[in-house]
Design a protein around this motif. Sequence first.
Motif, PDB file in Angstrom:
ATOM      1  N   UNK A  80       0.858  -1.186   0.000  1.00 32.95           N
ATOM      2  CA  UNK A  80       0.000   0.000   0.000  1.00 32.95           C
ATOM      3  C   UNK A  80       0.893   1.233   0.000  1.00 32.95           C
ATOM      4  N   UNK A  81       0.798   2.029  -1.049  1.00 34.34           N
ATOM      5  CA  UNK A  81       1.659   3.199  -1.178  1.00 34.34           C
ATOM      6  C   UNK A  81       1.071   4.436  -0.512  1.00 34.34           C
ATOM      7  N   UNK A  82      -0.240   4.543  -0.537  1.00 31.01           N
ATOM      8  CA  UNK A  82      -0.890   5.703   0.083  1.00 31.01           C
ATOM      9  C   UNK A  82      -2.069   5.233   0.901  1.00 31.01           C
ATOM     10  N   UNK A  83      -2.162   5.705   2.138  1.00 34.55           N
ATOM     11  CA  UNK A  83      -3.315   5.360   2.953  1.00 34.55           C
ATOM     12  C   UNK A  83      -3.453   6.349   4.100  1.00 34.55           C
ATOM     13  N   UNK A  84      -4.648   6.411   4.606  1.00 31.75           N
ATOM     14  CA  UNK A  84      -4.933   7.123   5.847  1.00 31.75           C
ATOM     15  C   UNK A  84      -5.830   6.216   6.667  1.00 31.75           C
ATOM     16  N   UNK A  85      -5.280   5.730   7.782  1.00 36.08           N
ATOM     17  CA  UNK A  85      -6.006   4.819   8.651  1.00 36.08           C
ATOM     18  C   UNK A  85      -6.164   5.437  10.024  1.00 36.08           C
ATOM     19  N   UNK A  86      -7.366   5.404  10.536  1.00 35.93           N
ATOM     20  CA  UNK A  86      -7.656   5.822  11.893  1.00 35.93           C
ATOM     21  C   UNK A  86      -8.006   4.557  12.668  1.00 35.93           C
ATOM     22  N   UNK A  87      -7.205   4.275  13.682  1.00 39.01           N
ATOM     23  CA  UNK A  87      -7.341   3.050  14.457  1.00 39.01           C
ATOM     24  C   UNK A  87      -7.833   3.424  15.851  1.00 39.01           C
ATOM     25  N   UNK A  88      -8.992   2.894  16.256  1.00 39.15           N
ATOM     26  CA  UNK A  88      -9.544   3.166  17.579  1.00 39.15           C
ATOM     27  C   UNK A  88      -9.590   1.865  18.376  1.00 39.15           C
ATOM     28  N   UNK A  89      -9.039   1.892  19.583  1.00 39.91           N
ATOM     29  CA  UNK A  89      -9.077   0.741  20.489  1.00 39.91           C
ATOM     30  C   UNK A  89     -10.139   1.028  21.536  1.00 39.91           C
ATOM     31  N   UNK A  90     -11.185   0.183  21.567  1.00 41.28           N
ATOM     32  CA  UNK A  90     -12.332   0.400  22.450  1.00 41.28           C
ATOM     33  C   UNK A  90     -12.540  -0.828  23.324  1.00 41.28           C
TER      34      UNK A  90
END
Length: 196
Positions: A80-90
């Motif tokens: 993956x060359x471009x990404x925007x990931x928002x990771x939430x731990x709940x």
Amino acid sequence: MTKVTQTLTSCPSATAAPGDQAEVGETSADTDPDQPAPGNSPESPSGRRITLDLQTPDCDPPTAGWLEPQLARIVALAGVERCELNLAVVDDEQMSELHGQYLGIAGTTDVLTFDLRDDPDQPVEGDIVICIDEARRQAKDRGHDTRLELLLYAVHGLLHLLGEDDHDPADYEKMHKREDDLLTRAGLGAVFGIED
């Protein structure tokens, strides 16, 4: 249009107040997997951005400062060359609310993935919500650290964003083998443990 995918056993960021947050860019695949890898700024030419929103007490060893660079390494290994990931731990309570709200299913689950793109040909952009309570239970059964189980869930969410699915037996096996392959290539070993 947001596409939601249920995984293992996609919400704009979970609704609880933000906790520990970090941003990570591209990491080197040859760094020590137990140590945080140096990250680039969000403006990094790598085009990879991962943010962590820890909305629950952390585990031991800690997830904060470890999970983001590990996922960034796996993002790179996945090509993956471009990404925007928002990771939430709940926790279970928050995950149960999201599970019911977005999929109409009562109770908790391990991971929910929210594809935020209008077109799958656009760069990867999504929210991945992972449950620390479920990770604790599964990690105990599998005999490894909770944070490694959380990383497995994050990788699972990433693969959903890349178009993989696990809703029939053949796809299930293929997807989980790919998770273990990526985790092994990152120096962490097979976590899910699909047998050949």
